[in-house]
Design a protein around this motif. Sequence first.
Motif, mmCIF file in Angstrom:
data_model
loop_
_atom_site.group_PDB
_atom_site.id
_atom_site.type_symbol
_atom_site.label_atom_id
_atom_site.label_comp_id
_atom_site.label_asym_id
_atom_site.label_seq_id
_atom_site.Cartn_x
_atom_site.Cartn_y
_atom_site.Cartn_z
ATOM 1 N N LYS A 79 -70.043 20.710 -30.587
ATOM 2 C CA LYS A 79 -69.957 20.599 -31.854
ATOM 3 C C LYS A 79 -69.949 22.353 -32.496
ATOM 4 N N ASP A 80 -68.966 21.998 -33.321
ATOM 5 C CA ASP A 80 -68.544 23.522 -33.989
ATOM 6 C C ASP A 80 -69.711 24.066 -34.670
ATOM 7 N N ASN A 81 -69.907 25.565 -34.296
ATOM 8 C CA ASN A 81 -70.976 26.167 -34.863
ATOM 9 C C ASN A 81 -70.307 27.278 -35.915
ATOM 10 N N PRO A 82 -70.745 26.977 -36.999
ATOM 11 C CA PRO A 82 -70.050 28.145 -38.062
ATOM 12 C C PRO A 82 -70.375 29.483 -37.805
ATOM 13 N N SER A 83 -71.641 29.599 -37.390
ATOM 14 C CA SER A 83 -71.725 31.147 -36.787
ATOM 15 C C SER A 83 -71.053 31.734 -35.919
ATOM 16 N N GLU A 84 -70.446 30.801 -35.003
ATOM 17 C CA GLU A 84 -69.542 31.072 -33.952
ATOM 18 C C GLU A 84 -68.266 31.079 -34.339
ATOM 19 N N ASN A 85 -67.800 30.001 -34.652
ATOM 20 C CA ASN A 85 -66.365 29.499 -34.732
ATOM 21 C C ASN A 85 -65.549 30.638 -35.974
ATOM 22 N N ILE A 86 -66.436 31.531 -36.437
ATOM 23 C CA ILE A 86 -65.513 32.385 -37.300
ATOM 24 C C ILE A 86 -64.575 33.397 -36.411
ATOM 25 N N TRP A 87 -64.832 33.394 -35.064
ATOM 26 C CA TRP A 87 -64.274 34.359 -34.185
ATOM 27 C C TRP A 87 -63.376 33.805 -33.047
ATOM 28 N N PHE A 88 -63.381 32.417 -33.080
ATOM 29 C CA PHE A 88 -62.739 31.675 -31.939
ATOM 30 C C PHE A 88 -62.082 30.166 -32.642
ATOM 31 N N GLY A 89 -61.073 29.614 -32.049
ATOM 32 C CA GLY A 89 -60.601 28.327 -32.614
ATOM 33 C C GLY A 89 -61.535 27.076 -32.148
ATOM 34 N N SER A 90 -61.396 26.012 -33.073
ATOM 35 C CA SER A 90 -62.063 24.874 -32.603
ATOM 36 C C SER A 90 -61.117 23.752 -31.660
ATOM 37 N N VAL A 91 -61.770 23.600 -30.550
ATOM 38 C CA VAL A 91 -61.270 22.510 -29.845
ATOM 39 C C VAL A 91 -61.224 21.316 -30.353
ATOM 40 N N ALA A 92 -62.162 20.908 -31.172
ATOM 41 C CA ALA A 92 -62.047 19.530 -31.931
ATOM 42 C C ALA A 92 -60.693 19.589 -32.839
ATOM 43 N N GLU A 93 -60.600 20.660 -33.629
ATOM 44 C CA GLU A 93 -59.427 20.749 -34.414
ATOM 45 C C GLU A 93 -58.067 20.409 -33.726
ATOM 46 N N LEU A 94 -57.827 21.442 -32.540
ATOM 47 C CA LEU A 94 -56.821 21.121 -31.577
ATOM 48 C C LEU A 94 -56.302 19.795 -31.159
ATOM 49 N N ALA A 95 -57.583 19.262 -30.964
ATOM 50 C CA ALA A 95 -57.454 17.740 -30.178
ATOM 51 C C ALA A 95 -57.117 16.804 -31.645
ATOM 52 N N GLY A 96 -57.365 17.022 -32.742
ATOM 53 C CA GLY A 96 -57.138 16.123 -33.776
ATOM 54 C C GLY A 96 -55.639 16.252 -34.039
ATOM 55 N N GLU A 97 -55.341 17.727 -33.956
ATOM 56 C CA GLU A 97 -53.692 17.879 -34.382
ATOM 57 C C GLU A 97 -52.839 17.127 -33.098
ATOM 58 N N ARG A 98 -53.275 16.966 -32.046
ATOM 59 C CA ARG A 98 -52.533 16.464 -30.945
ATOM 60 C C ARG A 98 -52.938 15.053 -30.934
#
Length: 304
Positions: free
Chosen positions: A33-52
């Motif tokens: 699960k995306d963690n807002p405190s971490e995902n400020i500095w790297f991309g979301s795998v879930a978002e990439l999967a959704g795009e694909r």
Amino acid sequence: MKCVVLAYHNVGRAGIEALERNGFEISAIFTHKDNPSENIWFGSVAELAGERGIPVFAPEEINHPVWIGRIRAMAPDFLFSFYYRDLVGEELLSIPKHGCINLHGSLLPKYRGAAPIQWAVLNGDAVTGVSTMYLDREMDTGDVIYTEQTPVGEFETAGELFDRLAVMGADLLVRTLQDIDAGAAPRTPQDHSAATYTRPLTRDDSPIDWDQSPRAIIKHICGLEPWPVATAQLGGQTFKIHAADYSDRSTRKAPGTIVAAGKDGVTVACADGQTVRITQLQAPGKKRMSAADYLLGHTLPVEG
């Protein structure tokens, strides 16, 4: 060939993109699960999967019978793990026809476990790298396929090294896949007696120990950038310290004492009468800025 992917972070995104470029059919992606405190500095795998348009799941326990059943029904040729944090159990390992492949951010058997890239910087390593390996029932103990090494820059941050190793890892993955397909990939057991292990980082690791050498302090700052970020008490406030440089100034003041503050930054005493110059900082509730800019509107107590 069909595959299932376990992935997180930019390393995971790069691995997924490499698989797609090389004709792999990704049946599903499992991530955290995306963690807002971490995902400020790297991309979301879930978002990439959704795009694909790839099915994506974020289970709390990848080894739960429900997920094992779903993955078995997908009948993957491979299972790939890219910066996925959970240990894959034996039942899951037995499903893919051609095995389970992991991309790890160190030169195994060094730095098995969590945060190997950050620890390479924190420990002041001159060289690090990436490894492709077969997953085993224990953490990072499987046979190594390939490794590739790279020097670590003196002021290179963990975030910068992450980005470089993500690209290197994706390239190494392509080579690994091509050689596995051709039946030419090596399989080298690790020297378990030479293994070292790392642990996850937390904000408890942030405070700078000024009783250390200048290089140890600078590596501490670089290794915790961009998360969880080094911190220091300056003038009674806790600052985030984003960057520092070596200083040729000597002092008899106690470690942690501010001995100079001006256009070159904030110079602080450390071990053996040496000093370190802070060049980028962040005051509580303020944005990141150069130390020189901060000092244009603020003062710090100097005991030079």
